[in-house]
Design a protein around this motif. Structure first.
Motif, short mmCIF file in Angstrom:
data_model
loop_
_atom_site.label_atom_id
_atom_site.label_comp_id
_atom_site.label_asym_id
_atom_site.label_seq_id
_atom_site.Cartn_x
_atom_site.Cartn_y
_atom_site.Cartn_z
N SER A 49 113.62 39.63 -13.05
CA SER A 49 114.62 38.61 -12.74
C SER A 49 113.99 37.32 -12.20
CB SER A 49 115.64 39.14 -11.74
OG SER A 49 115.06 39.28 -10.46
N LEU A 50 112.68 37.32 -11.99
CA LEU A 50 112.00 36.10 -11.53
C LEU A 50 111.92 35.08 -12.66
CD1 LEU A 50 109.00 37.67 -9.57
CD2 LEU A 50 110.91 36.41 -8.57
N SER A 51 111.90 33.82 -12.29
CA SER A 51 111.71 32.76 -13.28
C SER A 51 110.28 32.83 -13.82
CB SER A 51 111.95 31.39 -12.65
OG SER A 51 110.90 31.09 -11.73
N PRO A 52 110.03 32.27 -15.00
CA PRO A 52 108.67 32.27 -15.53
C PRO A 52 107.66 31.63 -14.56
CG PRO A 52 110.21 31.63 -17.24
CD PRO A 52 110.99 31.70 -15.96
N GLU A 53 108.10 30.60 -13.86
CA GLU A 53 107.20 29.93 -12.90
C GLU A 53 106.87 30.86 -11.73
OE1 GLU A 53 110.19 28.56 -13.89
OE2 GLU A 53 109.37 27.13 -15.34
N ASP A 54 107.90 31.57 -11.23
CA ASP A 54 107.68 32.50 -10.13
C ASP A 54 106.80 33.67 -10.57
OD1 ASP A 54 109.11 31.01 -8.30
OD2 ASP A 54 110.95 32.20 -8.48
N LYS A 55 107.03 34.17 -11.80
CA LYS A 55 106.20 35.25 -12.31
C LYS A 55 104.74 34.81 -12.39
CE LYS A 55 109.64 37.60 -15.16
NZ LYS A 55 110.07 37.93 -16.52
N ALA A 56 104.51 33.60 -12.89
CA ALA A 56 103.13 33.09 -13.01
C ALA A 56 102.47 32.97 -11.64
CB ALA A 56 103.13 31.75 -13.73
N ALA A 57 103.21 32.46 -10.66
CA ALA A 57 102.66 32.31 -9.32
C ALA A 57 102.38 33.67 -8.69
CB ALA A 57 103.62 31.50 -8.44
N ASP A 102 101.88 36.56 -10.29
CA ASP A 102 100.79 37.21 -11.02
C ASP A 102 99.44 36.65 -10.62
OD1 ASP A 102 102.73 38.73 -12.24
OD2 ASP A 102 102.65 37.65 -14.16
N LYS A 103 99.40 35.36 -10.29
CA LYS A 103 98.15 34.75 -9.83
C LYS A 103 97.74 35.35 -8.48
CE LYS A 103 95.93 30.34 -8.96
NZ LYS A 103 96.08 28.89 -8.92
N LEU A 104 98.73 35.63 -7.62
CA LEU A 104 98.44 36.22 -6.31
C LEU A 104 97.97 37.67 -6.43
CD1 LEU A 104 101.51 34.95 -4.25
CD2 LEU A 104 99.13 34.22 -3.97
N THR A 105 98.58 38.42 -7.37
CA THR A 105 98.31 39.86 -7.45
C THR A 105 97.22 40.22 -8.45
OG1 THR A 105 100.00 40.20 -9.14
CG2 THR A 105 100.69 40.43 -6.83
N GLY A 106 96.96 39.35 -9.39
CA GLY A 106 95.95 39.65 -10.40
C GLY A 106 96.52 39.97 -11.77
N GLY A 107 97.83 39.93 -11.90
CA GLY A 107 98.44 40.16 -13.20
C GLY A 107 99.80 40.82 -13.11
N GLU A 108 100.47 40.86 -14.25
CA GLU A 108 101.84 41.40 -14.31
C GLU A 108 101.88 42.88 -13.92
OE1 GLU A 108 105.39 42.23 -17.56
OE2 GLU A 108 103.91 40.69 -18.00
N ALA A 109 100.92 43.65 -14.40
CA ALA A 109 100.91 45.09 -14.09
C ALA A 109 100.79 45.32 -12.59
CB ALA A 109 99.78 45.78 -14.84
N GLN A 110 99.92 44.55 -11.94
CA GLN A 110 99.74 44.69 -10.50
C GLN A 110 100.99 44.25 -9.74
OE1 GLN A 110 97.60 43.42 -12.64
NE2 GLN A 110 95.52 44.08 -12.19
N SER A 111 101.62 43.19 -10.23
CA SER A 111 102.86 42.71 -9.60
C SER A 111 103.95 43.77 -9.67
CB SER A 111 103.36 41.43 -10.28
OG SER A 111 102.44 40.38 -10.09
N LYS A 112 104.13 44.35 -10.85
CA LYS A 112 105.15 45.38 -11.03
C LYS A 112 104.84 46.62 -10.19
CE LYS A 112 107.01 44.00 -15.49
NZ LYS A 112 107.25 44.36 -16.88
N GLU A 113 103.56 46.98 -10.12
CA GLU A 113 103.18 48.14 -9.31
C GLU A 113 103.46 47.88 -7.83
OE1 GLU A 113 99.29 50.91 -8.29
OE2 GLU A 113 99.14 49.41 -9.87
N GLY A 114 103.14 46.68 -7.38
CA GLY A 114 103.41 46.32 -5.99
C GLY A 114 104.90 46.35 -5.69
N PHE A 115 105.72 45.85 -6.61
CA PHE A 115 107.17 45.88 -6.43
C PHE A 115 107.66 47.33 -6.36
CE2 PHE A 115 109.28 41.62 -7.71
CZ PHE A 115 108.37 40.92 -6.94
#
Length: 94
Positions: free
Chosen positions: A63-71, A73-86
């Protein structure tokens, strides 16, 4: 079953801070006891930013905007890491 949100949020932030400390130093000769306070403070700030995205999206990465997802993912190292953290932040506290 009621969850103490404040306790859960603090434990989630602590988990993210530990992950932020652990992942970049895998295989390196890092000693967290000797780590400068400024580095620790920065990692805590990153964990708070990640938690902000989690709260903003109510735990739904998609549900995040593309800009928020990019920011994020930059903090976590990628989409997979972001989703795992969530997933970890959304899991009930034991």
């Amino acid at each position: 079953m009621f969850v103490n949100i404040k306790k859960f949020s603090i434990s989630a932030l602590a988990m993210l801070a530990i992950a932020a400390v652990s992942l970049p130093g895998c295989g390196a000769n890092n000693d967290p006891v000797k780590e400068p306070q400024a580095t620790t403070d920065k990692r805590v700030e990153v964990a708070k930013q990640i938690r902000g995205y989690f709260d903003k999206s109510h735990g739904n990465y998609d549900s995040l905007s593309p800009e928020d997802k990019a920011a994020l993912d930059k903090l976590t190292g990628g989409e997979a890491q972001s989703k795992e953290g969530f997933a970890h932040m959304g899991a009930p506290a034991k």
